[in-house]
Write a protein that holds these residues in place. Structure first.
Motif, PDB file in Angstrom:
ATOM      1  N   ILE A  39       0.864 -13.217  -8.887  1.00 51.61           N
ATOM      2  CA  ILE A  39      -0.187 -12.332  -9.394  1.00 51.61           C
ATOM      3  C   ILE A  39      -0.142 -12.262 -10.924  1.00 51.61           C
ATOM      4  O   ILE A  39      -1.169 -12.387 -11.590  1.00 51.61           O
ATOM      5  CB  ILE A  39      -0.059 -10.920  -8.775  1.00 51.61           C
ATOM      6  CG1 ILE A  39      -0.481 -10.949  -7.305  1.00 51.61           C
ATOM      7  CG2 ILE A  39      -0.882  -9.892  -9.552  1.00 51.61           C
ATOM      8  CD1 ILE A  39      -0.218  -9.645  -6.560  1.00 51.61           C
ATOM      9  N   TYR A  40       1.042 -12.060 -11.466  1.00 53.16           N
ATOM     10  CA  TYR A  40       1.145 -11.940 -12.926  1.00 53.16           C
ATOM     11  C   TYR A  40       0.746 -13.249 -13.616  1.00 53.16           C
ATOM     12  O   TYR A  40       0.003 -13.238 -14.593  1.00 53.16           O
ATOM     13  CB  TYR A  40       2.553 -11.517 -13.347  1.00 53.16           C
ATOM     14  CG  TYR A  40       2.648 -11.275 -14.835  1.00 53.16           C
ATOM     15  CD1 TYR A  40       1.944 -10.228 -15.428  1.00 53.16           C
ATOM     16  CD2 TYR A  40       3.416 -12.091 -15.646  1.00 53.16           C
ATOM     17  CE1 TYR A  40       2.004 -10.001 -16.793  1.00 53.16           C
ATOM     18  CE2 TYR A  40       3.484 -11.877 -17.014  1.00 53.16           C
ATOM     19  CZ  TYR A  40       2.772 -10.832 -17.584  1.00 53.16           C
ATOM     20  OH  TYR A  40       2.832 -10.616 -18.938  1.00 53.16           O
ATOM     21  N   SER A  71      -1.642 -17.232   0.811  1.00 51.38           N
ATOM     22  CA  SER A  71      -2.237 -16.735   2.055  1.00 51.38           C
ATOM     23  C   SER A  71      -2.015 -15.236   2.208  1.00 51.38           C
ATOM     24  O   SER A  71      -2.938 -14.490   2.562  1.00 51.38           O
ATOM     25  CB  SER A  71      -1.662 -17.474   3.264  1.00 51.38           C
ATOM     26  OG  SER A  71      -2.047 -18.822   3.235  1.00 51.38           O
ATOM     27  N   LEU A  72      -0.801 -14.773   1.944  1.00 54.00           N
ATOM     28  CA  LEU A  72      -0.491 -13.353   2.061  1.00 54.00           C
ATOM     29  C   LEU A  72      -1.288 -12.545   1.038  1.00 54.00           C
ATOM     30  O   LEU A  72      -1.873 -11.504   1.373  1.00 54.00           O
ATOM     31  CB  LEU A  72       1.006 -13.122   1.858  1.00 54.00           C
ATOM     32  CG  LEU A  72       1.418 -11.653   1.955  1.00 54.00           C
ATOM     33  CD1 LEU A  72       2.618 -11.496   2.867  1.00 54.00           C
ATOM     34  CD2 LEU A  72       1.723 -11.087   0.584  1.00 54.00           C
ATOM     35  N   LYS A  76      -4.123  -9.695   1.831  1.00 53.84           N
ATOM     36  CA  LYS A  76      -3.974  -8.319   1.358  1.00 53.84           C
ATOM     37  C   LYS A  76      -5.052  -7.928   0.342  1.00 53.84           C
ATOM     38  O   LYS A  76      -5.063  -6.796  -0.147  1.00 53.84           O
ATOM     39  CB  LYS A  76      -2.584  -8.114   0.748  1.00 53.84           C
ATOM     40  CG  LYS A  76      -1.478  -8.064   1.794  1.00 53.84           C
ATOM     41  CD  LYS A  76      -0.145  -7.742   1.131  1.00 53.84           C
ATOM     42  CE  LYS A  76       0.927  -7.503   2.160  1.00 53.84           C
ATOM     43  NZ  LYS A  76       1.119  -6.101   2.470  1.00 53.84           N
ATOM     44  N   GLY A  77      -5.917  -8.877   0.003  1.00 51.98           N
ATOM     45  CA  GLY A  77      -7.014  -8.566  -0.905  1.00 51.98           C
ATOM     46  C   GLY A  77      -6.672  -8.610  -2.381  1.00 51.98           C
ATOM     47  O   GLY A  77      -7.392  -8.048  -3.200  1.00 51.98           O
ATOM     48  N   PRO A  97      -9.951  -7.155  -8.472  1.00 52.33           N
ATOM     49  CA  PRO A  97      -9.586  -5.985  -9.288  1.00 52.33           C
ATOM     50  C   PRO A  97      -8.271  -5.347  -8.820  1.00 52.33           C
ATOM     51  O   PRO A  97      -7.466  -4.901  -9.641  1.00 52.33           O
ATOM     52  CB  PRO A  97     -10.774  -5.037  -9.106  1.00 52.33           C
ATOM     53  CG  PRO A  97     -11.933  -5.961  -8.870  1.00 52.33           C
ATOM     54  CD  PRO A  97     -11.354  -7.088  -8.029  1.00 52.33           C
ATOM     55  N   GLN A  98      -8.036  -5.344  -7.514  1.00 51.57           N
ATOM     56  CA  GLN A  98      -6.784  -4.807  -6.964  1.00 51.57           C
ATOM     57  C   GLN A  98      -5.594  -5.650  -7.444  1.00 51.57           C
ATOM     58  O   GLN A  98      -4.553  -5.114  -7.816  1.00 51.57           O
ATOM     59  CB  GLN A  98      -6.860  -4.805  -5.434  1.00 51.57           C
ATOM     60  CG  GLN A  98      -5.668  -4.213  -4.736  1.00 51.57           C
ATOM     61  CD  GLN A  98      -5.782  -4.305  -3.207  1.00 51.57           C
ATOM     62  OE1 GLN A  98      -6.770  -4.788  -2.658  1.00 51.57           O
ATOM     63  NE2 GLN A  98      -4.764  -3.838  -2.525  1.00 51.57           N
ATOM     64  N   GLY A  99      -5.746  -6.962  -7.456  1.00 48.84           N
ATOM     65  CA  GLY A  99      -4.690  -7.845  -7.947  1.00 48.84           C
ATOM     66  C   GLY A  99      -4.431  -7.657  -9.431  1.00 48.84           C
ATOM     67  O   GLY A  99      -3.281  -7.646  -9.879  1.00 48.84           O
TER      68      GLY A  99
END
Length: 188
Positions: A39-40, A71-72, A76-77, A97-99
């Protein structure tokens, strides 16, 4: 014990505390540290570097780990996969935006940010020294640099808030120059 050993001990302790704090944020979101690293990285990379292959190379993990992590995170969006408009075989990974929110919260850990802020003007010297150390390690391990566009030999600034990439032959906005690029090459 030589003069290098205490520095290595300090770096090892800093990285351990860093990983522990990141792990705790991950627990809040049901994520492992590798998921937060994905993510980062995606929050900091450019459009040439947001592919599964680039994630694998940057993090130094297996293709299987990358695939499972993507995939995970998708389930999880936290990210979506988008096909490249020019090459349908390539998928780009785009944070939701959640990520983006998780990336801002998790890495770098708050304690590291606070510690670096206390250095004041000394942080510029530390940054230069750490960049030199990083380049030396990358050179000796033959690792890709994954540096910021604006520090690349192919970066050619323009006067109107844009720059030209000599490698891709594209004119890009100035903000793009602050992102991590897989194609980065240190200025010689």
């Amino acid at each position: 014990m030589n003069d290098i050993d205490p520095i290595c001990d300090i770096l090892e302790r800093i990285t351990t505390l860093y990983r522990n704090e990141v792990r705790l944020v991950g627990v809040e979101h049901g994520l492992h540290p590798v998921h937060l690293e994905v993510i980062y990285y995606l929050s900091r990379c450019n459009k040439y570097s947001d592919t599964p292959a680039a994630v694998t190379e940057f993090l130094g993990i297996t293709k299987g780990t990358t695939s499972q992590s993507i995939s995970l995170l998708e389930a999880k969006g936290y990210l979506t996969k988008e096909k490249d408009p020019n090459d349908r075989r390539v998928s780009h990974l785009v944070l939701t935006p959640q990520g983006e929110a998780v990336a801002k919260k998790a890495i770098p850990p708050a304690s590291l940010k606070q510690g670096l802020e206390t250095l004041g003007d000394g942080s510029a010297q530390l940054k230069t020294q750490l960049e030199t150390l990083l380049r030396d390690i990358q050179r000796s391990t033959q690792s890709a640099s994954f540096g910021l566009c604006k520090t690349c030999q192919f970066h050619s600034p323009m006067s109107d808030g844009h720059f030209y990439c000599e490698l891709t032959k594209e004119t890009l906005i100035e903000d793009f120059g602050t992102l991590i690029c897989r194609e980065h090459t240190h200025i010689q």
